[in-house]
Motif scaffolding. Structure first.
Motif, PDB file in Angstrom:
ATOM      1  N   LEU A  21       5.419  -4.800 -32.100  1.00  0.00           N
ATOM      2  CA  LEU A  21       6.639  -5.183 -31.365  1.00  0.00           C
ATOM      3  C   LEU A  21       7.230  -6.475 -31.916  1.00  0.00           C
ATOM      4  O   LEU A  21       8.446  -6.607 -32.005  1.00  0.00           O
TER       5      LEU A  21
ATOM      6  N   HIS B 284      10.998  -6.667 -33.331  1.00  0.00           N
ATOM      7  CA  HIS B 284      12.011  -7.558 -32.755  1.00  0.00           C
ATOM      8  C   HIS B 284      12.545  -8.537 -33.799  1.00  0.00           C
ATOM      9  O   HIS B 284      13.739  -8.796 -33.860  1.00  0.00           O
TER      10      HIS B 284
ATOM     11  N   ASP C  58       3.319   0.937 -25.699  1.00  0.00           N
ATOM     12  CA  ASP C  58       4.313  -0.091 -25.345  1.00  0.00           C
ATOM     13  C   ASP C  58       5.411  -0.175 -26.411  1.00  0.00           C
ATOM     14  O   ASP C  58       6.598  -0.294 -26.095  1.00  0.00           O
ATOM     15  N   PHE C  59       4.971  -0.099 -27.679  1.00  0.00           N
ATOM     16  CA  PHE C  59       5.945  -0.157 -28.781  1.00  0.00           C
ATOM     17  C   PHE C  59       6.921   1.017 -28.687  1.00  0.00           C
ATOM     18  O   PHE C  59       8.142   0.837 -28.748  1.00  0.00           O
TER      19      PHE C  59
ATOM     20  N   ARG D 268       7.765   2.858 -26.154  1.00  0.00           N
ATOM     21  CA  ARG D 268       8.662   2.763 -25.004  1.00  0.00           C
ATOM     22  C   ARG D 268       9.752   1.722 -25.259  1.00  0.00           C
ATOM     23  O   ARG D 268      10.926   1.942 -24.980  1.00  0.00           O
ATOM     24  N   ALA D 269       9.376   0.582 -25.827  1.00  0.00           N
ATOM     25  CA  ALA D 269      10.353  -0.481 -26.091  1.00  0.00           C
ATOM     26  C   ALA D 269      11.425  -0.002 -27.072  1.00  0.00           C
ATOM     27  O   ALA D 269      12.618  -0.255 -26.876  1.00  0.00           O
ATOM     28  N   VAL D 270      11.012   0.721 -28.110  1.00  0.00           N
ATOM     29  CA  VAL D 270      11.992   1.210 -29.094  1.00  0.00           C
ATOM     30  C   VAL D 270      12.904   2.251 -28.438  1.00  0.00           C
ATOM     31  O   VAL D 270      14.126   2.230 -28.611  1.00  0.00           O
TER      32      VAL D 270
ATOM     33  N   ASN E 180      13.821   2.435 -25.448  1.00  0.00           N
ATOM     34  CA  ASN E 180      14.728   1.807 -24.482  1.00  0.00           C
ATOM     35  C   ASN E 180      15.659   0.781 -25.115  1.00  0.00           C
ATOM     36  O   ASN E 180      16.403   0.112 -24.406  1.00  0.00           O
ATOM     37  N   ASP E 181      15.599   0.611 -26.422  1.00  0.00           N
ATOM     38  CA  ASP E 181      16.388  -0.422 -27.087  1.00  0.00           C
ATOM     39  C   ASP E 181      17.722   0.166 -27.543  1.00  0.00           C
ATOM     40  O   ASP E 181      17.764   0.984 -28.466  1.00  0.00           O
TER      41      ASP E 181
END
Ligand code: SAM
Length: 224
Positions: A151, A155, A196-197, A199-201, A203-204
């Motif tokens: 992550l 980022h 987590d990675f 999901r973050a991608v 939702n980005d």
């Protein structure tokens, strides 16, 4: 004739170069059990190497994006770095980051035996520290190092000028042996980090992405 999906994928893909085959053979010949890698609690060390079909996919991405500068985060013995270097033009460059000086030395030896190896600059140290002092832009980035760092790499690449405006990030192990979509109660640290990675991608809103079920999962990401 070898049976099974992997041999068939290899048969139907452009053959690997003699230099890549030699690097893979050299990696298999190492006595990895005699020493522990910095990241060494994962699958068999030999399985860390991306290999023929994934390497060919990376070469294809270099050609398709017409990349000139490539960043390899997590070099190991150098298979992905050399694969991408082989696809670059003569004035192209791969900057390859590796924290383990022993594997970096193995990689350097293999690179010295191939003309494309001259296009690779090896940076030994924690990749995040290295990346923070690198100058961009990079047209293609392959992330294949510590899963808990994914992550931070993502980022930084998206938020800074390090990734070229139309650059592409390829991320390895985003299926992590099924952990992100199974075993919700019993995920390993790496399994949780990849969940987590992913999901973050997803939702980005700054990026477009696709998770391909190639080997242990490869996600391709680009800015919208
Ligand atoms: N891309 C390589 C290939 O195609 O053969 C395989 C990379 S292997 C899966 C992961 C590598 O990342 C290991 O060699 C490990 O030492 C390295 N690594 C782990 N944490 C790192 C970090 N924080 N910075 C740089 N390299 C790291």
């Amino acid at each position: 004739l070898a049976r099974g999906l992997d041999p068939y994928l290899e048969q139907c893909s452009t053959p690997e170069s003699p230099a890549l085959a030699a690097l893979a053979a050299r990696t298999r010949a190492e006595q990895w059990t005699d020493r522990s890698l910095v990241s060494g609690s994962g699958p068999l060390e030999q399985e860390m190497l991306s290999g023929h079909v994934e390497g060919q996919t990376l070469k294809f991405l270099v050609h398709m994006t017409r990349a000139r500068r490539v960043l390899d985060i997590g070099m190991f013995t150098g298979y992905s770095a050399l694969a991408m270097a082989e696809a670059l033009p003569d004035d192209g460059e791969v900057v390859a980051c590796e924290v383990d000086p022993y594997v970096a030395d193995v990689a350097r030896q293999c690179f010295s035996e191939s003309p494309a190896g001259a296009r690779i600059r090896v940076e030994v140290g924690p990749a995040l520290t290295t990346v923070l002092r690198l100058e961009g832009p990079f047209d293609l980035v392959f992330i294949d190092a510590d899963k808990t760092g994914y992550l931070d790499y993502f980022h930084y690449l998206i938020g800074s000028g390090l990734l070229a405006q139309h650059g592409v990030i390829a991320v390895d192990n985003t299926l992590l042996q099924g952990e992100p979509y199974t075993d919700h109660g019993a995920r390993s640290t790496n399994g949780q980090a990849i969940a987590d990675f992913n999901r973050a991608v997803a939702n980005d809103s700054r990026v477009e992405q696709v998770l391909l079920p190639l080997r242990d999962g490869v996600t391709l990401i680009r800015r919208k």
